[in-house]
Design a protein around this motif. Structure first.
Motif, mmCIF file in Angstrom:
data_model
loop_
_atom_site.group_PDB
_atom_site.id
_atom_site.type_symbol
_atom_site.label_atom_id
_atom_site.label_comp_id
_atom_site.label_asym_id
_atom_site.label_seq_id
_atom_site.Cartn_x
_atom_site.Cartn_y
_atom_site.Cartn_z
ATOM 1 N N THR A 85 41.060 36.189 35.747
ATOM 2 C CA THR A 85 41.947 37.326 35.489
ATOM 3 C C THR A 85 43.392 36.836 35.491
ATOM 4 O OG1 THR A 85 40.397 38.757 36.686
ATOM 5 C CG2 THR A 85 42.580 39.662 36.212
ATOM 6 N N TRP A 86 44.169 37.338 34.528
ATOM 7 C CA TRP A 86 45.578 36.942 34.413
ATOM 8 C C TRP A 86 46.478 38.094 34.849
ATOM 9 C CZ3 TRP A 86 47.096 32.072 32.522
ATOM 10 C CH2 TRP A 86 46.055 31.277 32.049
ATOM 11 N N VAL A 87 47.497 37.753 35.630
ATOM 12 C CA VAL A 87 48.459 38.755 36.104
ATOM 13 C C VAL A 87 49.872 38.236 35.841
ATOM 14 C CG1 VAL A 87 49.331 40.036 38.098
ATOM 15 C CG2 VAL A 87 46.882 39.522 37.923
ATOM 16 N N LEU B 108 46.896 32.959 37.429
ATOM 17 C CA LEU B 108 45.504 32.945 37.001
ATOM 18 C C LEU B 108 44.634 33.103 38.246
ATOM 19 C CD1 LEU B 108 43.122 32.542 35.079
ATOM 20 C CD2 LEU B 108 43.505 30.062 35.214
ATOM 21 N N CYS B 109 43.940 34.236 38.332
ATOM 22 C CA CYS B 109 43.072 34.493 39.480
ATOM 23 C C CYS B 109 41.670 33.978 39.175
ATOM 24 C CB CYS B 109 43.023 35.986 39.770
ATOM 25 S SG CYS B 109 44.632 36.689 40.169
ATOM 26 N N ILE B 110 41.180 33.078 40.040
ATOM 27 C CA ILE B 110 39.859 32.480 39.871
ATOM 28 C C ILE B 110 38.928 33.084 40.917
ATOM 29 C CG2 ILE B 110 38.574 30.306 39.878
ATOM 30 C CD1 ILE B 110 41.303 28.914 39.307
ATOM 31 N N GLU B 111 37.860 33.705 40.439
ATOM 32 C CA GLU B 111 36.978 34.425 41.356
ATOM 33 C C GLU B 111 35.564 33.863 41.306
ATOM 34 O OE1 GLU B 111 35.601 39.011 42.394
ATOM 35 O OE2 GLU B 111 37.036 38.606 40.773
ATOM 36 N N HIS B 112 34.984 33.653 42.513
ATOM 37 C CA HIS B 112 33.602 33.174 42.629
ATOM 38 C C HIS B 112 33.127 33.469 44.050
ATOM 39 C CE1 HIS B 112 30.081 30.516 42.570
ATOM 40 N NE2 HIS B 112 30.224 30.430 41.265
ATOM 41 N N GLN B 113 31.888 33.834 44.214
ATOM 42 C CA GLN B 113 31.377 34.197 45.546
ATOM 43 C C GLN B 113 31.079 32.994 46.420
ATOM 44 O OE1 GLN B 113 28.004 36.762 44.876
ATOM 45 N NE2 GLN B 113 29.293 38.575 44.550
ATOM 46 N N GLU B 114 31.002 31.806 45.821
ATOM 47 C CA GLU B 114 30.589 30.628 46.589
ATOM 48 C C GLU B 114 31.448 29.422 46.196
ATOM 49 O OE1 GLU B 114 26.492 28.080 47.516
ATOM 50 O OE2 GLU B 114 26.503 29.628 45.982
ATOM 51 N N PRO C 149 54.988 25.119 34.530
ATOM 52 C CA PRO C 149 55.990 25.634 35.496
ATOM 53 C C PRO C 149 55.920 27.141 35.720
ATOM 54 C CG PRO C 149 57.001 24.108 33.933
ATOM 55 C CD PRO C 149 55.611 24.349 33.447
ATOM 56 N N THR C 150 55.474 27.895 34.721
ATOM 57 C CA THR C 150 55.475 29.358 34.843
ATOM 58 C C THR C 150 54.106 29.908 35.228
ATOM 59 O OG1 THR C 150 55.006 29.535 32.467
ATOM 60 C CG2 THR C 150 57.321 29.614 33.150
ATOM 61 N N LEU C 151 53.244 29.070 35.791
ATOM 62 C CA LEU C 151 51.887 29.521 36.132
ATOM 63 C C LEU C 151 51.504 29.115 37.547
ATOM 64 C CD1 LEU C 151 49.107 30.735 35.164
ATOM 65 C CD2 LEU C 151 48.450 28.388 34.635
ATOM 66 N N SER C 152 50.805 30.024 38.227
ATOM 67 C CA SER C 152 50.235 29.721 39.541
ATOM 68 C C SER C 152 48.726 29.997 39.494
ATOM 69 C CB SER C 152 50.862 30.608 40.626
ATOM 70 O OG SER C 152 52.252 30.394 40.705
ATOM 71 N N LEU C 153 47.961 29.215 40.248
ATOM 72 C CA LEU C 153 46.524 29.435 40.378
ATOM 73 C C LEU C 153 46.247 30.119 41.709
ATOM 74 C CD1 LEU C 153 45.084 26.014 39.109
ATOM 75 C CD2 LEU C 153 45.455 28.096 37.805
ATOM 76 N N LYS C 154 45.385 31.134 41.686
ATOM 77 C CA LYS C 154 45.023 31.847 42.906
ATOM 78 C C LYS C 154 43.523 31.993 43.009
ATOM 79 C CE LYS C 154 49.260 34.634 43.204
ATOM 80 N NZ LYS C 154 49.801 36.032 43.265
ATOM 81 N N LEU C 155 43.010 31.831 44.223
ATOM 82 C CA LEU C 155 41.596 32.056 44.487
ATOM 83 C C LEU C 155 41.427 33.512 44.935
ATOM 84 C CD1 LEU C 155 40.660 28.766 46.354
ATOM 85 C CD2 LEU C 155 40.255 29.347 43.958
ATOM 86 N N CYS C 156 40.575 34.233 44.247
ATOM 87 C CA CYS C 156 40.429 35.667 44.549
ATOM 88 C C CYS C 156 39.036 35.963 45.094
ATOM 89 C CB CYS C 156 40.664 36.491 43.278
ATOM 90 S SG CYS C 156 42.262 36.150 42.518
ATOM 91 N N LYS D 147 40.772 20.578 45.919
ATOM 92 C CA LYS D 147 41.286 19.963 44.697
ATOM 93 C C LYS D 147 42.087 20.931 43.842
ATOM 94 C CE LYS D 147 38.055 16.142 44.324
ATOM 95 N NZ LYS D 147 37.159 15.342 43.453
ATOM 96 N N LEU D 148 41.775 22.215 43.945
ATOM 97 C CA LEU D 148 42.537 23.204 43.178
ATOM 98 C C LEU D 148 44.009 23.211 43.576
ATOM 99 C CD1 LEU D 148 40.265 26.369 42.773
ATOM 100 C CD2 LEU D 148 41.342 25.035 40.960
#
Length: 485
Positions: free
Chosen positions: A446-448, A456-462, A478-485, A470-471
Motif C-alpha cells: 500500500t502506498w501513502v 510504501l507499506c509492506i504487509e505480511h502475517q509472518e 530520497p522521497t520514499l520510506s519503507l514501512k512494515l505494517c 535487511k529491510l
C-alpha cells in the motif's frame, strides 16, 4: 530436435557455419561461428553463371573444415543450404556431387525461400515485429515484408555485390550499375514500402560498424543497432564514392574493401525505394532462419511474450527456479501497486520482470561478486529480441539493485532518468528479498503520500527476523520510506 545443430550457408561471397546448442524446448545459444571467403561466384557472372573450378575447390576445402569442426562440437544434425550463385549455376551438380562425396548434402534454396529464412530470423530475434528485411548478398538481394509478426510477402532481386562488381564496377561503369539496380527495383511489388528496414548481411553490418565509429557509439554490439537513414545517407553515399584505398579512413575493414562499394550503392538505392527512415542492424540471417525453422517445427514465431535468450540464461545459470518465480511475482505486484502514483512508466515493466528473475545469475561464477557478474552475463547473453537500451537497462538493474547509484554511470545517455532507475533498482532488490520470506505470495503493498513524501507499506502475517533486519538496510529513493505494517 538434436541438442547441437550445425548450419552451413554457402553464399556467393562467403561460406559460413553456425553451431547452436538447444538448452530447452525453445531455449538456445550460439556455440561457434566461422566463415570462409570462398567466393564461389568468382568469375561466374562473366561466364553465363557457370561456377569455375578453383572456387568450387575452395568451397569443398572449406566445407571439409566445417564438417570437422561440427564433429568436434558433437553436432548431431548438420543442415546446409546454398543460395544465389549456386542456384543460378548451370553446372551446380558438380559442386553438389563433390559435397556428397565428403558426406554433406547441400540443399539449394530459391530466392523466396532465402528471403523467408532471413525474415524468420529477423522477426524472432530482433525487437520489432514490423518492417522490411533487406539482405544483400554477393549474387542477389532478398526482401521480405513483415507486419505484426507475420511474413506477408517475399521477393528476390538479381542484384548482388559480386554480380554488380564483376559486371559493372570493375569496368568503371557506375552509370550501368545504377541503371541495373533501378531496373530491378521496378520489379518490386508496390507494397514494399516501410519506414523501418532490417539490414541483414555483411554489407549492412559493415556500414553499421562504420557509422558506429563515426558517431562514437558507446557500444560495439552490432545486432539491433539502430540509426536514422536520412541522417547517415550522405555517409553511405560517401562509401561508394570513395576510392578503395581510402575506405579504411571511413572505418571499413580490410575484408570488406572489395565489395562494400557495390554493397553500399545497392543499400542506399533500395532504402530510398522503400522510403526507409530507420535502419535496424541484424546480426542474424539465413543460418539462424534455417535453425529456427527446425526449432519451431515450421511455425513462424515463438509463443507470445517468449524470449529465447531469457529462457537460455535461465536454463544455464539458474538452479532454484521457484525462488525466481516468487521474485518475479512480487516485482509484478509492486509494479501494479505503484501505478496510481506513476512512478515507473508501463514501458519499463518487462525490464523490471526480466531483471528481477535473472538478477542472481552471477552467483554461477562467484557469490561475492554476483552483481557485477550478473551485469556482464546479462548484457552479453541477452542477445535476441531486445534493443541495446533494453539490454543495458536490465544489466544495470542487476548490478545496482540495493547499491548506491554512481554519479556518472556508463552509457548514461542510453538509460532512463535517475528517479526511474532508483525505483526500478529498489523493486528488483525488494522483490528478491521478500521472495525468501515464508509464503511470499501473501505480501500486500500500500502506498501513502504525506507532505510530498511517499511511504510504501509492506504487509505480511509472518515476517521473518532476517527480512526485518535487511529491510532496514535497503536503499530507497530520497522521497520514499519503507514501512512494515
Amino acid at each position: 530436435m538434436a541438442k547441437i545443430t550445425a548450419v552451413i550457408d554457402i553464399g556467393s561471397n562467403s561460406a559460413r557455419m553456425a553451431i547452436f546448442e538447444k538448452t530447452s524446448h525453445f531455449g538456445f545459444h550460439l556455440l561457434y561461428e566461422s566463415k570462409s571467403k570462398v567466393r564461389i561466384s568468382e568469375n561466374s557472372y562473366e561466364h553465363n553463371g557457370y561456377l569455375q573450378d578453383e572456387p568450387i575447390q575452395r568451397a569443398i576445402n572449406a566445407l571439409k573444415s566445417f564438417l570437422w569442426i561440427a564433429k568436434l562440437h558433437k553436432a548431431r544434425k548438420i543442415l546446409c543450404v546454398a543460395t544465389s550463385a549456386v542456384r543460378d549455376a548451370p553446372n551446380k551438380s558438380i559442386l553438389l556431387q563433390k559435397a556428397r562425396e565428403i558426406g554433406l548434402n547441400i540443399k539449394v534454396i530459391d530466392g523466396d525461400r532465402e528471403s523467408y529464412l532471413g525474415a524468420l530470423a529477423a522477426l524472432n530475434l530482433l525487437p520489432y515485429d514490423s518492417g522490411i528485411t533487406l539482405d544483400i548478398g554477393g549474387g542477389s538481394t532478398e526482401c521480405a515484408l513483415i507486419e505484426k509478426h507475420k511474413i506477408l510477402d517475399t521477393y528476390s532481386l538479381d542484384i548482388g555485390t559480386i554480380r554488380l562488381k564483376e559486371l559493372f564496377l570493375d569496368k568503371g561503369d557506375y552509370k550501368g550499375a545504377y541503371d541495373f539496380i533501378q531496373k530491378h527495383l521496378q520489379k518490386l511489388p508496390e507494397q514494399f514500402k516501410h519506414s523501418r528496414v532490417f539490414g541483414i548481411g555483411g554489407s549492412a553490418r559493415a556500414i553499421s560498424k562504420a557509422i558506429q565509429k563515426q558517431i562514437q557509439y558507446p557500444l560495439s554490439t552490432l545486432h539491433a543497432f539502430e540509426y536514422d537513414f536520412l541522417e547517415h545517407k550522405d555517409f553511405i553515399q560517401q562509401i561508394y564514392n570513395t576510392k578503395t584505398q581510402e575506405l579504411h579512413k571511413l572505418g571499413i575493414k580490410e575484408d570488406r574493401l572489395d565489395s562494400i562499394q557495390s554493397g553500399s550503392l545497392i543499400f542506399h538505392l533500395i532504402l530510398e525505394h522503400f522510403r526507409a527512415k530507420k535502419v535496424v542492424t541484424s546480426g542474424v540471417g539465413v543460418r539462424e532462419g534455417v535453425f529456427l525453422k527446425d526449432l519451431l517445427n515450421n511455425k513462424t514465431s515463438f509463443p507470445p511474450n517468449f524470449n529465447p535468450s531469457v529462457r537460455n540464461i535461465k536454463d544455464r545459470f539458474i538452479r532454484n527456479t521457484q525462488l525466481c518465480k516468487y521474485a518475479k511475482f512480487l516485482a509484478s505486484k509492486l509494479f501494479i501497486s505503484q501505478k496510481c502514483f506513476h512512478l515507473i512508466p508501463q514501458s519499463f515493466a518487462t525490464h523490471l520482470l526480466i531483471a528481477t528473475e535473472l538478477c542472481n545469475v552471477g552467483v554461477a561464477l562467484n557469490f561475492y561478486e554476483k552483481h557485477r557478474h550478473s551485469n556482464y552475463i546479462l548484457f552479453n547473453a541477452l542477445n535476441y529480441g531486445l534493443t541495446h537500451q533494453d539490454r543495458l537497462l536490465i544489466a544495470f538493474l542487476t548490478q545496482y539493485n540495493n547499491k548506491k547509484l554512481p554519479n556518472d554511470y556508463p552509457y548514461q545517455q542510453l538509460l532512463p532518468p535517475l528517479e526511474i532507475l532508483q525505483y526500478l533498482c529498489l523493486f528488483v532488490a525488494l522483490a528478491n528479498l521478500l521472495s525468501k520470506n515464508p509464503n511470499p505470495k501473501d505480501f500486500s503493498f500500500t502506498w501513502v503520500e504525506e507532505n510530498h513524501h511517499l511511504s510504501l507499506c509492506i504487509e505480511h502475517q509472518e515476517l521473518s527476523y532476517i527480512l526485518k533486519e535487511k529491510l532496514k538496510k535497503l536503499l530507497t529513493p530520497p522521497t520514499l520510506s519503507l514501512k512494515l505494517c
